[in-house]
Design a protein around this motif. Structure first.
Motif, PDB file in Angstrom:
ATOM      1  N   ARG A  64       0.840  -1.201   0.000  1.00  0.00           N
ATOM      2  CA  ARG A  64       0.000   0.000   0.000  1.00  0.00           C
ATOM      3  C   ARG A  64       0.875   1.251   0.000  1.00  0.00           C
ATOM      4  O   ARG A  64       1.049   1.900   1.034  1.00  0.00           O
ATOM      5  CB  ARG A  64      -0.912   0.015   1.235  1.00  0.00           C
ATOM      6  N   PRO A  65       1.471   1.599  -1.156  1.00  0.00           N
ATOM      7  CA  PRO A  65       2.361   2.774  -1.184  1.00  0.00           C
ATOM      8  C   PRO A  65       1.661   4.059  -0.771  1.00  0.00           C
ATOM      9  O   PRO A  65       2.286   4.967  -0.225  1.00  0.00           O
ATOM     10  CB  PRO A  65       2.816   2.838  -2.644  1.00  0.00           C
ATOM     11  N   GLU A  66       0.343   4.139  -1.024  1.00  0.00           N
ATOM     12  CA  GLU A  66      -0.391   5.360  -0.681  1.00  0.00           C
ATOM     13  C   GLU A  66      -0.543   5.512   0.835  1.00  0.00           C
ATOM     14  O   GLU A  66      -0.838   6.607   1.319  1.00  0.00           O
ATOM     15  CB  GLU A  66      -1.751   5.408  -1.389  1.00  0.00           C
ATOM     16  N   LEU A  67      -0.364   4.410   1.574  1.00  0.00           N
ATOM     17  CA  LEU A  67      -0.488   4.478   3.025  1.00  0.00           C
ATOM     18  C   LEU A  67       0.862   4.469   3.724  1.00  0.00           C
ATOM     19  O   LEU A  67       1.031   5.084   4.781  1.00  0.00           O
ATOM     20  CB  LEU A  67      -1.309   3.278   3.538  1.00  0.00           C
ATOM     21  N   SER A  68       1.844   3.762   3.134  1.00  0.00           N
ATOM     22  CA  SER A  68       3.110   3.538   3.841  1.00  0.00           C
ATOM     23  C   SER A  68       3.865   4.822   4.149  1.00  0.00           C
ATOM     24  O   SER A  68       4.398   4.977   5.247  1.00  0.00           O
ATOM     25  CB  SER A  68       3.990   2.590   3.035  1.00  0.00           C
ATOM     26  N   ASP A  69       3.906   5.752   3.199  1.00  0.00           N
ATOM     27  CA  ASP A  69       4.702   6.964   3.438  1.00  0.00           C
ATOM     28  C   ASP A  69       3.927   8.046   4.174  1.00  0.00           C
ATOM     29  O   ASP A  69       4.470   9.112   4.462  1.00  0.00           O
ATOM     30  CB  ASP A  69       5.215   7.526   2.116  1.00  0.00           C
ATOM     31  N   TYR A  70       2.664   7.797   4.435  1.00  0.00           N
ATOM     32  CA  TYR A  70       1.853   8.773   5.154  1.00  0.00           C
ATOM     33  C   TYR A  70       1.458   8.209   6.529  1.00  0.00           C
ATOM     34  O   TYR A  70       2.084   8.515   7.542  1.00  0.00           O
ATOM     35  CB  TYR A  70       0.631   9.137   4.308  1.00  0.00           C
ATOM     36  N   TYR A  71       0.505   7.308   6.537  1.00  0.00           N
ATOM     37  CA  TYR A  71       0.073   6.740   7.824  1.00  0.00           C
ATOM     38  C   TYR A  71       1.145   5.837   8.427  1.00  0.00           C
ATOM     39  O   TYR A  71       1.221   5.688   9.649  1.00  0.00           O
ATOM     40  CB  TYR A  71      -1.227   5.969   7.647  1.00  0.00           C
ATOM     41  N   TRP A  90       3.934  -2.184   6.385  1.00  0.00           N
ATOM     42  CA  TRP A  90       3.984  -1.319   5.193  1.00  0.00           C
ATOM     43  C   TRP A  90       5.386  -0.805   4.902  1.00  0.00           C
ATOM     44  O   TRP A  90       5.665  -0.328   3.813  1.00  0.00           O
ATOM     45  CB  TRP A  90       3.053  -0.114   5.374  1.00  0.00           C
TER      46      TRP A  90
END
Lengths: 126, 416
Positions: A64-71, A90
């Motif tokens: 989940r690249p859209e989650l790993s660097d944020y959440y 992640w």
């Protein structure tokens, strides 16, 4: 996150997870190379098969690249609330959970896209 | 666009139906003229596009924004799941009152630039880019500054929008650590924080930033029907994916989750159960709006779309009701009308604090809701309505407050 920061966050989150069951022993080992690292955490808590399976599932979520660097940046920042292994999942390439004679061992592998942990070199004296 | 998951087709269907409805409600020329009015409006809080441009024009704006949002997600190579569904539904919702393609595009581009500066792929900051469109009014406000040559004003607006986008990832990541995931609208919290600085700068330069409320009170059958219909469609599709028994079991599993960020119900339980949960929340919200006799206008529909979106990413009936009760209690105690814009939007958007009830229990949830209403009407003034997620800003402050106290209690008092 930078390499050092990732290691600190991962160690903190996995430590939080292990400490929830109040082990009397915990060992964290890091083998750091330029293109990847192996982080190993061991404790003396015997966990059930279902718990080991759940741990491994959380450590190996869908990519989940859209989650790993944020959440995912929340990994290791909250030492008081319940630990969340999916936040670690992640950030890493893959994670293994195994039973040892004393308790449980968690192996975390991180590396670039080209990095293959099967080729991970470990010196004989380590 | 070859995404085959059910969420994608639900969103695409909603967008297509709304775009057709746009031209069925009013003559095409009226729709286009109304749309011009929307595009040239500053769009600060609270600007109800259904009264500024008309029902047809607002539906056109919503469908264009929804399509562009979906396109950005597809171009980034990310599948629709809980967080992306929440972000696209939030974009659709806020396109009823504040977001347009013109005022949001520079922000998305700014986040793209930030990703490149950090050596990352755009998909890593996709969620921040989509939610970051909350700052849309900053572009259109500056583009409408009187006294400046229109071309200069537009260029300044686009530049400022892009700069805000570049700054957002750093702030969003840092602000997340303040409340540790107990405020679902974290980008709103970050935008509010940045908006505070920008609004202060604008005020220091003598620019006018007083809050003006443009609130449609005219009944529209189409606007009233949108949310209940979308909710029912989600319920039917959710049940048809998993079957009744499995979807009920799935919703029960969702109700056991705290909802703390990042709780992707499509991943943690199943897409079918997540859609059923989203539909149930939308229906419950619609029933509340109808029961108090409020009008389904742009901002109210926007809030309900946001609730539906977060029905796959943190909100469920069990963690929402304590917060809603707290907000309603504060509304009634302070002698405000539940149908007034502030309290009504606070109640619907205040569900951003649902994870507090989910993690800490009913009483902290009610307290969080109570504090939210007290704070939210003040915070709008702080950023001058330049940030559309004012409830996310207020929710972030409340969540940080409650999280700090609960952590201190856990760390010190419970040890004894």
């Amino acid at each position: 996150m930078q390499h050092k920061e990732i290691i600190v966050h991962l160690v903190s989150e996995i430590t939080n997870y292990i400490m929830e069951q109040s082990p009397s022993r915990m060992v964290i080992s890091l083998h750091n190379e330029t293109d990847g690292l192996h982080l190993s955490a061991m404790d003396d808590i015997q966990r059930s098969d279902s718990e080991l399976k759940k741990m491994e599932q959380d450590l190996n979520p869908k990519v989940r690249p859209e989650l790993s660097d944020y959440y995912g940046t929340m990994a290791g920042t909250d030492a008081i609330s319940a630990a969340r292994l999916n936040l670690i999942g992640w950030q890493i390439k893959h994670g293994y959970v195994s039973r040892t004679t004393e308790g449980t061992k968690v192996d975390l592998w991180i590396g670039s896209d080209e990095y293959d942990s099967k080729n991970f070199s470990r010196k004989k004296n380590q | 666009m070859n995404d085959r998951n059910p969420l994608f087709f639900v969103v695409l269907s909603i967008i297509c139906i709304l775009s057709v409805l746009a031209f069925l409600t009013e003559p095409p020329l009226d729709v286009l003229y109304g749309y011009y009015n929307i595009l040239t409006h500053p769009g600060r809080l609270i600007s109800d596009f259904s009264s500024i441009g008309g029902v047809g024009a607002v539906l056109l704006n919503v469908s264009i924004m929804g399509f562009l949002g979906l396109l950005v997600i597809q171009l980034a190579g990310v599948s629709l799941s809980g967080p992306t569904f929440a972000s696209i539904m939030t974009i659709i919702g806020f396109s009823f009152f504040g977001k347009t393609p013109v005022n949001t595009a520079p922000i998305v581009f700014g986040v793209y630039v930030a990703a490149k500066l950090a050596g990352k792929s755009f998909k890593n900051y996709l969620i921040i880019a989509l939610f970051g469109t909350a700052f849309g009014p900053i572009t259109s406000y500056v583009a409408n500054i009187p006294g400046l040559h229109p071309l200069v004003a537009i260029l300044l607006g686009l530049l400022l929008g892009m700069m805000v986008g570049v700054l957002l990832p750093s702030l969003a990541i840092a602000m997340l650590r303040l409340h540790e995931g107990y405020n679902l609208y974290n980008v709103g919290f970050s935008c509010g924080f940045l908006g505070l600085f920008i609004a202060s700068l604008f005020t220091a330069m003598g620019m006018e930033l007083s809050i003006q409320v443009e609130w449609n009170t005219t009944f529209s059958l189409i606007l009233t029907a949108i949310i209940p219909v979308v909710s029912l469609v989600l319920i039917i599709i959710g049940i048809s994916i998993d079957g009744i028994k499995k979807s009920v079991t799935g919703v029960r599993a969702i109700l056991k989750l705290s909802g703390r960020l990042p709780a992707d119900f499509t991943d943690l339980v199943s897409p079918g159960a997540a859609m059923l949960n989203a539909g149930l929340l939308g229906l419950a919200g619609s029933i509340y709006v109808m029961s108090i006799g409020a009008v389904f206008n742009g901002p109210v529909i926007g809030a309900l779309f946001t609730i539906i979106g977060f029905g796959t990413f943190g909100k469920h009936l069990k963690n929402v009701w304590p917060v809603v009760s707290g907000i309603l209690a504060a509304t009634l105690i302070s002698g405000k009308s539940p149908t007034a814009p502030g309290p009504l939007l606070a109640l619907l958007f205040g569900t951003t604090l649902a994870p507090i009830a989910g993690e800490f229990g009913i009483v902290p949830g009610i307290i969080a809701g109570f504090l939210h209403l007290v704070l939210v009407e003040r915070t709008a003034v702080w950023h001058g309505g330049l940030v559309l997620y004012n409830n996310g800003f207020s929710g972030g402050l409340v969540a940080t407050f409650i999280f700090a106290i609960s952590e201190w209690i856990k760390a010190n008092i419970k040890k004894r």
